[in-house]
Every structure is written in C-alpha cells, then in structure tokens.
Design an enzyme around this catalytic site. Sequence first.
Site, PDB file in Angstrom:
ATOM      1  N   GLY A 124       2.659   2.482  10.784  1.00 42.69           N
ATOM      2  CA  GLY A 124       3.585   3.604  10.638  1.00 42.69           C
ATOM      3  C   GLY A 124       4.294   3.975  11.924  1.00 42.69           C
ATOM      4  O   GLY A 124       4.896   5.041  12.024  1.00 42.69           O
ATOM      5  N   GLU A 138      -5.076  -4.974  10.609  1.00 41.44           N
ATOM      6  CA  GLU A 138      -4.077  -3.916  10.776  1.00 41.44           C
ATOM      7  C   GLU A 138      -4.365  -3.155  12.074  1.00 41.44           C
ATOM      8  O   GLU A 138      -5.186  -2.220  12.078  1.00 41.44           O
ATOM      9  CB  GLU A 138      -4.145  -2.930   9.602  1.00 41.44           C
ATOM     10  CG  GLU A 138      -3.831  -3.533   8.262  1.00 41.44           C
ATOM     11  CD  GLU A 138      -3.303  -2.486   7.284  1.00 41.44           C
ATOM     12  OE1 GLU A 138      -2.178  -2.661   6.803  1.00 41.44           O
ATOM     13  OE2 GLU A 138      -4.002  -1.484   7.025  1.00 41.44           O
ATOM     14  N   GLU A 185      -6.922   4.545   7.978  1.00 43.23           N
ATOM     15  CA  GLU A 185      -6.740   5.982   7.716  1.00 43.23           C
ATOM     16  C   GLU A 185      -8.009   6.564   7.101  1.00 43.23           C
ATOM     17  O   GLU A 185      -8.374   7.705   7.378  1.00 43.23           O
ATOM     18  CB  GLU A 185      -5.506   6.184   6.815  1.00 43.23           C
ATOM     19  CG  GLU A 185      -4.223   5.993   7.617  1.00 43.23           C
ATOM     20  CD  GLU A 185      -3.045   5.449   6.814  1.00 43.23           C
ATOM     21  OE1 GLU A 185      -3.041   5.540   5.580  1.00 43.23           O
ATOM     22  OE2 GLU A 185      -2.124   4.900   7.461  1.00 43.23           O
ATOM     23  N   LYS A 198       0.144   4.277  -0.293  1.00 40.64           N
ATOM     24  CA  LYS A 198      -0.486   5.482   0.301  1.00 40.64           C
ATOM     25  C   LYS A 198      -0.225   6.702  -0.580  1.00 40.64           C
ATOM     26  O   LYS A 198      -0.107   6.556  -1.799  1.00 40.64           O
ATOM     27  CB  LYS A 198      -0.017   5.667   1.749  1.00 40.64           C
ATOM     28  CG  LYS A 198      -0.237   4.388   2.578  1.00 40.64           C
ATOM     29  CD  LYS A 198      -0.065   4.569   4.061  1.00 40.64           C
ATOM     30  CE  LYS A 198      -0.288   3.236   4.763  1.00 40.64           C
ATOM     31  NZ  LYS A 198      -0.191   3.311   6.206  1.00 40.64           N
ATOM     32  N   ASN A 237       0.872  -1.180   0.000  1.00 38.05           N
ATOM     33  CA  ASN A 237       0.000   0.000   0.000  1.00 38.05           C
ATOM     34  C   ASN A 237       0.908   1.229   0.000  1.00 38.05           C
ATOM     35  O   ASN A 237       1.500   1.564   1.021  1.00 38.05           O
ATOM     36  CB  ASN A 237      -0.896  -0.035   1.252  1.00 38.05           C
ATOM     37  CG  ASN A 237      -1.739   1.222   1.379  1.00 38.05           C
ATOM     38  OD1 ASN A 237      -1.776   2.064   0.474  1.00 38.05           O
ATOM     39  ND2 ASN A 237      -2.420   1.356   2.507  1.00 38.05           N
ATOM     40  N   HIS A 286      -9.581   1.007   4.984  1.00 36.80           N
ATOM     41  CA  HIS A 286      -8.295   1.221   5.666  1.00 36.80           C
ATOM     42  C   HIS A 286      -8.523   2.141   6.862  1.00 36.80           C
ATOM     43  O   HIS A 286      -9.341   3.063   6.804  1.00 36.80           O
ATOM     44  CB  HIS A 286      -7.280   1.835   4.690  1.00 36.80           C
ATOM     45  CG  HIS A 286      -5.894   1.812   5.246  1.00 36.80           C
ATOM     46  ND1 HIS A 286      -5.445   2.752   6.153  1.00 36.80           N
ATOM     47  CD2 HIS A 286      -4.868   0.949   5.060  1.00 36.80           C
ATOM     48  CE1 HIS A 286      -4.199   2.465   6.489  1.00 36.80           C
ATOM     49  NE2 HIS A 286      -3.821   1.367   5.842  1.00 36.80           N
ATOM     50  N   SER A 301       3.643  -1.925  10.279  1.00 36.23           N
ATOM     51  CA  SER A 301       5.097  -1.924  10.467  1.00 36.23           C
ATOM     52  C   SER A 301       5.773  -3.239  10.080  1.00 36.23           C
ATOM     53  O   SER A 301       6.770  -3.642  10.691  1.00 36.23           O
ATOM     54  CB  SER A 301       5.470  -1.532  11.907  1.00 36.23           C
ATOM     55  OG  SER A 301       5.034  -0.209  12.185  1.00 36.23           O
TER      56      SER A 301
HETATM   57  P1  13P Z   1       3.135   0.539   7.626  1.00 31.36           P
HETATM   58  O1  13P Z   1       3.659  -0.759   7.072  1.00 31.36           O
HETATM   59  O2  13P Z   1       3.852   1.744   7.121  1.00 31.36           O
HETATM   60  O3  13P Z   1       2.992   0.492   9.114  1.00 31.36           O
HETATM   61  O4  13P Z   1       1.625   0.693   7.047  1.00 31.36           O
HETATM   62  C1  13P Z   1       0.749  -0.375   7.171  1.00 31.36           C
HETATM   63  C2  13P Z   1      -0.484  -0.064   6.408  1.00 31.36           C
HETATM   64  O5  13P Z   1      -1.250   0.810   6.777  1.00 31.36           O
HETATM   65  C3  13P Z   1      -0.730  -0.821   5.170  1.00 31.36           C
HETATM   66  O6  13P Z   1      -2.034  -0.625   4.713  1.00 31.36           O
END
Ligand code: 13P
Length: 254
Positions: A173, A167, A97, A11, A9, A95, A213
């Site tokens: 992150g 997740e 976010e 982003k 992903n 997601h 992560s």
């Molecule tokens: P990170 O691997 O940067 O923690 O992000 C995970 C994520 O949100 C994948 O959708």
Amino acid sequence: MKKQFIAGNWKMNLTLEKAKALVKELCNGLADSEAVDVGIFPSFVYLKDICDILKGHNVFVGAQNMNMEKSGAFTGEVSGEMLRDIGCTHVIVGHSERRAIYQETNSMVNAKIKAALSNDLCPILCVGESQEERDADKTREIVEGQLSGGLEDLTSEQVEGLTIAYEPVWAIGTGKTATPEQANEVHAFIRNIIRSKYNDDTAQSIRIQYGGSVNSKNAKDLLGQPEIDGALVGGASLDSNSFLDIVSEAVKFS
Ligand code: 13P
C-alpha cells in the site's frame, strides 16, 4: 515454468454492488485466460454472492482470514467448514495486516493452515519483513521464522497444496515495490528453505507469489523473474482494467 497464480486481495473495500460489478467485468475480460490461475478474496460478507456469480467460471474465490477452530463459542469468527460450505476454495493466512493489527502469531498461523487444509481449502501463507527489519538486515531471519512457525508439523504433501506469498510490509500500500531482483532473491531463499525442510520436488512445485504495490506497470518485470510464480495484488485488484492487465502479463510467463 509453473502456471502463474494472480490473486486479488480486496481487503475491507467495495460495496456489494461494486463487488458484483467488478466480478462481472473480470469474467468478461478473463474469457480466454486459462493459462493463469486467478483468484479473488472479497470480504466475508460478500463471499456467498460472489461464489454464486462465479460458479462455472475459472476463477477461485477465497477468504482473507479464517478461524482455526472447528466450531463453537467464538463470537464473530468464521470457520473453514463455513467457507467450504459456500463454495470457497482458498484462504489467505497470516497477512501482515493480521499479524500487525490483530496480533496473529506464527503458531496461530500454523493452526489456521492446518484447519484450512482439513477443510480442503488451499491456504496462501503470507510472509514478509517490515522496513525496520530490512534495515537491520533481518529479512532472512524474519522470513525463515515465519516459514518455520507457519509450516510446523506439515508434511511435504500438505505443503505442496500451499501457495506462499512474499509480501514485504514496507511495500504494501505504499507504492514502493521491491525491485524485481530484491523480490527474486527472497523468493529463492524461501524456495531453499522449503527444499531443506522437505525436498526438491516440493520446493519446485510450490508457487511463491510476490505482493506489495503490484500494478499493471511493474507486473511484467516482477513476474518475469524466475522465482516469482504470481502476485498477491491489493489496491490494483479493485480496478478490473488494472487487474486484467496484470493477469495478461502473467500469461506471458505461465
Ligand atoms: P497492495 O497491492 O495494495 O500494496 O497490497 C498488497 C497486499 O497486501 C496484498 O495482500
């Protein structure tokens, strides 16, 4: 063992030039990695270029979001049909976010999954609890609510076409990964919910990715867990070496 599914992903990152370069590096490195399903999820505006580069390669391309409506006056939005039209096969839905920053509810997530399926797109449904929810011992309640809401009115055949990504929000992150045991426990819980809502075959066939992560160092221990069928990778998917290392770990467990 199921075929593992490693998804990147991206982003809201990269430029078009960097995105194209990264895809080419991945293609070179993935030459003999058919044992694992690999997918990348660039931003909307780069999808067409990347679908074109990846034509004939064994890498899925998907969007990070989509609208639940077919078409119409929804300024700034992108439909499932449009994604299909340019060659996408997958889409990330729900997601954390999008849930936290853009107020996506479980019923919106459910409508998006239905719209994705009706356009032959395979959804990756994201679920996971925040730090406060985990501290309050509400992980199961939250995940169960996200699954019940997100999967409402879906048949077992439809659910078999889905991937679920667990997740935990506190691991995204932050560099703070769930331990393999913590992740495995929630994955088993998710699989049990699928078993009780549908049946054992559906529960066994659905792939449950871990996200939060994931990197080339922790991938081995996470992917080695019996209930973990892949990873949804954020930051580490922006670097071809890290992403390819994670795919190589997945090959050992496919
Ligand atoms: P990170 O691997 O940067 O923690 O992000 C995970 C994520 O949100 C994948 O959708």
